[in-house]
Design a protein around this motif. Sequence first.
Motif, mmCIF file in Angstrom:
data_model
loop_
_atom_site.group_PDB
_atom_site.id
_atom_site.type_symbol
_atom_site.label_atom_id
_atom_site.label_comp_id
_atom_site.label_asym_id
_atom_site.label_seq_id
_atom_site.Cartn_x
_atom_site.Cartn_y
_atom_site.Cartn_z
ATOM 1 N N GLU A 1 0.791 -1.298 0.146
ATOM 2 C CA GLU A 1 0.026 0.045 -0.058
ATOM 3 C C GLU A 1 0.835 1.324 0.039
ATOM 4 N N TRP A 2 0.204 2.289 -0.566
ATOM 5 C CA TRP A 2 1.010 3.686 -0.610
ATOM 6 C C TRP A 2 1.020 4.355 0.875
ATOM 7 N N CYS A 3 1.880 5.325 1.162
ATOM 8 C CA CYS A 3 1.688 5.936 2.292
ATOM 9 C C CYS A 3 2.662 7.187 2.240
ATOM 10 N N ASP A 4 2.458 8.404 2.836
ATOM 11 C CA ASP A 4 3.486 9.340 3.012
ATOM 12 C C ASP A 4 4.264 9.406 4.056
ATOM 13 N N MET A 5 5.570 9.486 3.832
ATOM 14 C CA MET A 5 6.524 9.607 5.037
ATOM 15 C C MET A 5 6.721 10.895 5.380
ATOM 16 N N ASP A 6 6.713 11.249 6.743
ATOM 17 C CA ASP A 6 6.703 12.335 7.197
ATOM 18 C C ASP A 6 8.407 12.389 7.832
ATOM 19 N N ILE A 7 9.136 13.001 7.098
ATOM 20 C CA ILE A 7 10.466 12.944 7.207
ATOM 21 C C ILE A 7 10.845 13.767 8.772
ATOM 22 N N SER A 8 10.015 14.728 8.954
ATOM 23 C CA SER A 8 10.274 15.493 10.330
ATOM 24 C C SER A 8 9.929 14.720 11.422
ATOM 25 N N ASN A 9 9.300 13.611 11.460
ATOM 26 C CA ASN A 9 8.920 12.958 12.637
ATOM 27 C C ASN A 9 10.186 11.914 12.685
ATOM 28 N N PRO A 10 10.792 11.868 13.812
ATOM 29 C CA PRO A 10 11.971 11.097 14.033
ATOM 30 C C PRO A 10 11.699 9.571 13.753
ATOM 31 N N GLN A 11 10.692 9.062 14.110
ATOM 32 C CA GLN A 11 10.430 7.498 13.820
ATOM 33 C C GLN A 11 10.204 7.354 12.182
ATOM 34 N N GLU A 12 9.503 8.030 11.607
ATOM 35 C CA GLU A 12 9.355 7.757 10.088
ATOM 36 C C GLU A 12 10.720 8.169 9.234
ATOM 37 N N ASN A 13 11.224 9.184 9.696
ATOM 38 C CA ASN A 13 12.668 9.422 9.193
ATOM 39 C C ASN A 13 13.575 8.181 9.476
ATOM 40 N N GLU A 14 13.548 7.864 10.669
ATOM 41 C CA GLU A 14 14.038 6.285 10.943
ATOM 42 C C GLU A 14 13.955 5.131 9.825
ATOM 43 N N GLU A 15 12.593 5.164 9.564
ATOM 44 C CA GLU A 15 12.190 4.053 8.837
ATOM 45 C C GLU A 15 12.829 4.060 7.276
ATOM 46 N N VAL A 16 12.803 5.367 6.682
ATOM 47 C CA VAL A 16 13.399 5.791 5.516
ATOM 48 C C VAL A 16 14.933 5.486 5.569
ATOM 49 N N ARG A 17 15.503 6.127 6.630
ATOM 50 C CA ARG A 17 17.026 5.921 6.995
ATOM 51 C C ARG A 17 17.338 4.335 6.757
ATOM 52 N N GLU A 18 16.593 3.492 7.497
ATOM 53 C CA GLU A 18 16.760 2.146 7.630
ATOM 54 C C GLU A 18 16.574 1.540 6.255
ATOM 55 N N LEU A 19 15.678 1.820 5.282
ATOM 56 C CA LEU A 19 15.610 1.367 4.074
ATOM 57 C C LEU A 19 16.643 1.686 3.118
ATOM 58 N N LEU A 20 17.054 2.940 3.270
ATOM 59 C CA LEU A 20 18.262 3.506 2.484
ATOM 60 C C LEU A 20 19.516 2.769 2.902
ATOM 61 N N GLN A 21 19.666 2.821 4.155
ATOM 62 C CA GLN A 21 20.887 2.037 4.683
ATOM 63 C C GLN A 21 21.041 0.579 4.219
ATOM 64 N N GLY A 22 20.070 -0.155 4.076
ATOM 65 C CA GLY A 22 20.127 -1.475 3.580
ATOM 66 C C GLY A 22 20.017 -1.533 2.076
ATOM 67 N N HIS A 23 19.540 -0.552 1.269
ATOM 68 C CA HIS A 23 19.176 -0.868 0.051
ATOM 69 C C HIS A 23 19.431 0.201 -0.874
ATOM 70 N N TYR A 24 20.117 1.300 -0.765
ATOM 71 C CA TYR A 24 20.331 2.539 -1.534
ATOM 72 C C TYR A 24 21.563 2.221 -2.433
ATOM 73 N N VAL A 25 22.018 3.307 -2.860
ATOM 74 C CA VAL A 25 23.057 3.324 -3.738
ATOM 75 C C VAL A 25 24.484 2.864 -3.287
ATOM 76 N N GLU A 26 25.026 1.788 -4.168
ATOM 77 C CA GLU A 26 26.211 1.224 -3.777
ATOM 78 C C GLU A 26 27.069 1.713 -4.985
ATOM 79 N N ASP A 27 28.467 1.313 -4.714
ATOM 80 C CA ASP A 27 29.270 1.515 -5.848
ATOM 81 C C ASP A 27 29.396 0.470 -6.793
ATOM 82 N N ASP A 28 29.959 0.249 -7.801
ATOM 83 C CA ASP A 28 29.885 -0.853 -8.738
ATOM 84 C C ASP A 28 30.330 -2.139 -8.051
#
Length: 402
Positions: free
Chosen positions: A44-71
Amino acid sequence: AYKFWSTQPVPNFGEESKFEDGPIKVQTLESVPKEPAPLISGFEWCDMDISNPQENEEVRELLQGHYVEDDEALFRFNYSYSILKWAMMPPNWKKQWHVGVRASASKKLVAFISAVPLEIRVRKNIVHASEVNFLCIHKKLRSKRLAPVLIKEVTRRCNLEEVWQAIYTGGIVLPTPVSTCRYYHRAIDWQKLYETGFSPLPAGSKPQYQVRKYHVPENTKLKGLREMQEKDVDAVHDLLIRYLQRYDLAPDWNKEDVRHWLLHKKAKDQLEEQVIWTYVVEDENKKITDFFSFYCLESSVLRESKHKVVRAAYLFYYATETGLGDNVDREAFKTRLNALMSDALVLCKRNKFDVFNALSLMDNGLFLEEQKFGAGDGQLHYYLFNYRANAIAGGVDKRNRL
Ligand code: YNC
Ligand code: MG
């Protein structure tokens, strides 16, 4: 090839290069769907509130595990709470442009894409646009054509605000880059970079030679150099907008944008850490003649190592009066940029950065070599959505105008 992108309002490869810059497709608000497209079942879709520490942390965790890597998958970007707020909450940011996808059962965040509003100037035209960033899909959901769904949804949400154009960057080739840059890296703590696998030992060299080569002095040299303060916002804005006239593609910032993007503010909560460092040069008449800035972005070290992160400073905007006017003295300009960047390196070191990164854009070609930056293997392509523009030269050999 490009099953999705060939359906989007972007220029095809090799399209004629002599046309007027301008929108590709003109739409009306009435034609924009009021509801998001359905997701594959179970999500399902959701809006993420980056100013909210908990939701910010959820985005942070996703990116930390799955965002851009070098080649080589040695490093992965590791965005902090503060840098996510800085990057996604500029003036007029919109919560509904921070789009998440959750698993319906567990509510776990599995994908994300964001947009922020900005005005960009492409040659002589100001384009009311958004900047799309942080597209990320959980590794277990890859190659399922979810990315096009996310891109279409963020497009819809921009369109609902009557924003029809966007800018975005990426390491991969898509139709069609408006410009392409290279990453450059200047080692500060060579030994650490070597130990993490970031910096190789060149054939015939020894670690101690490399450490000596990249030694950075303790003190800055420019007279009148100091941290930017609130009272400098107007002067920095004035200098920057004049300086950015040198380039064919640039943000069109107002004073609020300058305050947001360049001024380091006192922490509002305990989670906040410094993201942006900006220094100005003030002359005897109290005039701001130059400034430079860099931001902090860490990368996780993915290999087994005693170092868990590499702390990188990324060169951000800068400007100098020596580059302005009708008859720029190229030598004086080059000398000044080198003096500014050599002091920037001192300040990076003082702030415990391991490496100073820059791109082959603006006038960086005038100092990269002299300041001992080395070309990385990463490229960064710049794209415009629903806007046709003649290519803008990249690379540091040519006069660069990005
Ligand atoms: C990418 N980076 O070509 P075709 S940069 C755009 N940007 O479509 P699937 C991308 N498109 O070729 P996966 C893209 N990467 O068939 C892939 N695509 O036409 C295209 N990586 O989708 C790709 N973050 O879901 C193909 O691919 C289609 O599961 C395939 O997911 C891709 O933020 C991705 O690098 C990147 O998380 C999400 O690999 C995933 O592989 C991942 O099967 C690690 O998708 C993190 C990563 C990208 C960082 C960034 C800028 C994104 C810009 C998106 C375009 C915005 C357009 C403007 C919209 C607003 C308009 C208004 C107004
Ligand atoms: Mg997918």
